[in-house]
Design a protein around this motif. Sequence first.
Motif, short mmCIF file in Angstrom:
data_model
loop_
_atom_site.label_atom_id
_atom_site.label_comp_id
_atom_site.label_asym_id
_atom_site.label_seq_id
_atom_site.Cartn_x
_atom_site.Cartn_y
_atom_site.Cartn_z
N GLU A 48 53.11 79.06 86.28
CA GLU A 48 52.98 77.76 85.63
C GLU A 48 51.56 77.52 85.45
OE1 GLU A 48 53.94 75.11 88.72
OE2 GLU A 48 56.14 75.30 88.46
N GLY A 49 51.26 76.72 84.34
CA GLY A 49 50.15 76.26 83.50
C GLY A 49 50.00 77.14 82.37
N ASP A 50 48.59 76.98 81.64
CA ASP A 50 48.36 77.65 80.46
C ASP A 50 48.59 79.17 80.59
OD1 ASP A 50 47.69 75.14 79.46
OD2 ASP A 50 45.70 75.31 80.03
N PRO A 51 49.06 79.60 79.52
CA PRO A 51 49.32 81.23 79.45
C PRO A 51 47.79 81.87 79.85
CG PRO A 51 50.37 80.19 77.48
CD PRO A 51 49.76 79.12 78.36
N GLY A 52 47.90 82.93 80.60
CA GLY A 52 46.77 83.82 80.85
C GLY A 52 46.09 83.19 82.16
N THR A 53 46.56 82.24 82.47
CA THR A 53 45.71 81.86 83.75
C THR A 53 46.52 82.06 85.05
OG1 THR A 53 47.37 79.59 84.00
CG2 THR A 53 45.10 79.50 82.45
N VAL A 54 47.44 82.97 85.19
CA VAL A 54 47.93 83.39 86.26
C VAL A 54 46.83 84.37 86.89
CG1 VAL A 54 50.34 83.30 85.63
CG2 VAL A 54 49.15 85.23 85.07
N THR A 55 46.99 84.47 88.24
CA THR A 55 45.99 85.45 88.90
C THR A 55 46.71 87.01 89.13
OG1 THR A 55 44.74 83.61 89.85
CG2 THR A 55 44.79 85.79 91.10
N VAL A 56 46.31 87.86 88.77
CA VAL A 56 47.00 89.06 88.95
C VAL A 56 46.18 89.97 89.95
CG1 VAL A 56 47.80 91.19 87.82
CG2 VAL A 56 48.11 88.80 86.85
N VAL A 57 46.55 90.62 91.13
CA VAL A 57 45.93 91.58 91.59
C VAL A 57 46.66 93.16 91.44
CG1 VAL A 57 45.56 92.43 94.08
CG2 VAL A 57 45.27 89.91 93.67
N GLU A 63 46.88 99.84 86.74
CA GLU A 63 47.57 98.56 86.62
C GLU A 63 46.89 97.43 86.06
OE1 GLU A 63 49.53 100.90 90.45
OE2 GLU A 63 47.08 100.42 89.34
N GLY A 64 45.70 97.46 86.43
CA GLY A 64 44.85 96.40 86.03
C GLY A 64 44.76 96.31 84.47
N ALA A 65 44.50 97.53 83.96
CA ALA A 65 44.46 97.53 82.36
C ALA A 65 45.84 97.42 81.81
CB ALA A 65 44.13 99.01 81.97
N PHE A 66 46.92 97.52 82.44
CA PHE A 66 48.17 97.14 81.90
C PHE A 66 48.50 95.54 81.91
CE2 PHE A 66 49.43 101.50 81.74
CZ PHE A 66 50.69 101.57 81.30
N ALA A 67 47.73 95.03 82.86
CA ALA A 67 47.75 93.50 82.98
C ALA A 67 46.91 92.83 82.16
CB ALA A 67 47.44 93.15 84.36
N ARG A 68 45.78 93.28 81.70
CA ARG A 68 44.83 92.91 80.75
C ARG A 68 45.39 92.91 79.54
NH1 ARG A 68 39.45 92.65 81.57
NH2 ARG A 68 40.29 91.65 83.31
N ALA A 69 46.12 94.26 79.21
CA ALA A 69 46.50 94.31 77.82
C ALA A 69 47.80 93.41 77.67
CB ALA A 69 47.02 95.75 77.76
N ALA A 70 48.45 93.00 78.83
CA ALA A 70 49.55 92.17 78.71
C ALA A 70 49.16 90.60 78.54
CB ALA A 70 50.52 92.18 79.78
N GLY A 71 47.87 90.23 78.66
CA GLY A 71 47.46 88.92 78.31
C GLY A 71 46.75 88.22 79.65
N ALA A 72 46.87 88.89 80.93
CA ALA A 72 46.19 88.19 81.82
C ALA A 72 44.87 88.26 81.95
CB ALA A 72 46.89 88.90 83.26
N LYS A 73 44.10 86.89 82.05
CA LYS A 73 42.76 87.05 82.04
C LYS A 73 42.25 87.26 83.51
CE LYS A 73 43.18 83.65 78.12
NZ LYS A 73 42.56 82.36 77.92
N ASP A 74 42.71 86.67 84.47
CA ASP A 74 42.32 86.78 85.94
C ASP A 74 42.96 87.97 86.74
OD1 ASP A 74 41.25 86.42 88.40
OD2 ASP A 74 42.24 84.36 88.71
N VAL A 75 42.08 89.11 86.37
CA VAL A 75 42.89 90.39 86.99
C VAL A 75 42.05 90.88 88.10
CG1 VAL A 75 43.67 92.79 86.59
CG2 VAL A 75 43.84 90.94 84.80
N LYS A 76 42.24 91.08 89.23
CA LYS A 76 41.49 91.59 90.38
C LYS A 76 41.93 93.28 90.66
CE LYS A 76 39.94 87.17 92.06
NZ LYS A 76 40.59 86.37 91.02
N VAL A 77 41.19 93.83 90.88
CA VAL A 77 41.58 95.43 91.42
C VAL A 77 41.16 95.57 92.81
CG1 VAL A 77 41.17 97.83 90.91
CG2 VAL A 77 41.47 96.14 89.05
N LEU A 78 41.97 96.13 93.48
CA LEU A 78 41.86 96.21 95.05
C LEU A 78 41.10 97.91 95.13
CD1 LEU A 78 44.98 95.22 96.72
CD2 LEU A 78 42.88 93.85 96.39
N VAL A 79 41.58 98.76 94.50
CA VAL A 79 40.94 100.13 94.88
C VAL A 79 39.74 100.34 93.81
CG1 VAL A 79 41.36 102.67 94.84
CG2 VAL A 79 43.15 100.98 95.79
#
Length: 278
Positions: A48-57, A63-79
Motif C-alpha cells: 500500500e502507499g506510493d509505488p516504490g515505498t515498499v520495504t524489501v528484505v 535478489e536485492g538487485a532484482f528488487a531494485r531493478a523492479a523499482g523497489a527503493k527501500d531494499v535491505k540485504v541480509l547476507v
Amino acid sequence: MARIGVRPPAVPAVPRPRRARRALTALLALSTAALALGGCGREETAGEGDPGTVTVVATTTWEGAFARAAGAKDVKVLVPPSTGHAPDYEPKPSDLTTVAAADFVLYAPFEPYAEQIKDAAGSQAELVEVGLDNDAAKVRAEVKRLAALFGTEDAAADWRKRFDAHYARLEKELKADWPDGKRPEVVSQVFTTWAAKLAGARTVGAFGPEAVTPEQLSRLSAHEPALVLDNAHMTTGEVLPGTDARQVDVVNYPDRDLDLLAVYEDAATALSKAMTAS
C-alpha cells in the motif's frame, strides 16, 4: 590455460543445509528478544502507499538487485557481499528486526533459512521466491513479475528499457571481438550459459555444478573450445587442463550497490579480454 575474471566472487550458490540448520537453531532462540525490539509485524497491508515505498528484505545482493531493478527503493540485504558462501551465513538478532519491518522477503530456494527467518521474526511480510538467473529473457520476466507485486510497474518498465539498450550495446561490442570474425565455441558451467549468450558464442558443452569428471574432461576437451566459462562462485579450479581454451570466471552476484547492469558489464569485459588475447 589463462584464467580471466574481473573481481572476486561474492556469494556462491551451493547450499550446506547442516550448518544452516545450526544457525537457525540459534536464530530461533533469539526470536523473542528480536520481537520485543522490532514488534510483531507490520499492521498495514504490504504494497500500500506510493509505488516504490515498499520495504524489501533480500537474503543476498542478487535478489536485492532484482528488487531494485523492479523499482523497489527501500531494499535491505541480509547476507554481506563479503560472505564466501550464502548458506554459511549465521543470521543476527538485528536481521530479525529488519525482517519484522518488511513488506516482502526475497529468497532463493537454495537458501534454507529464509522462511525460518521470517517466521522467527513474526513478520507479516510476503515471502517471495526469486528465480536467480542472469539470462536476459528470464531477467526481464522476473523483474516484471516482482514489479507487479510491488506496484512499481512504471519504474520496472523504465529499467527494462535501459537494460535492453545496455545489453544490445554489449552484444554488439562482443561480436566485434570475435576471433577472426568467427563465432567462438565455448564450454560453459550450467549457471554461466547466460554469458555465452551475451557473447553470441556457440555452447558446445556444459559441466557442473559438480566438478568435472575424467570422462567429462575427455569429452569436453574433444570439442577444442576457445573459451571455458566457469562460475566464479562455485569454481573447482582449472576446468580443462592441458588445453588451449581460455578460462573466464563469470560473476553472477552484483556488488553492494545492487546494480545488476554492472554484472553484464563485468562479464563483457572479461569475455572481451579473453577473445582478443593473443
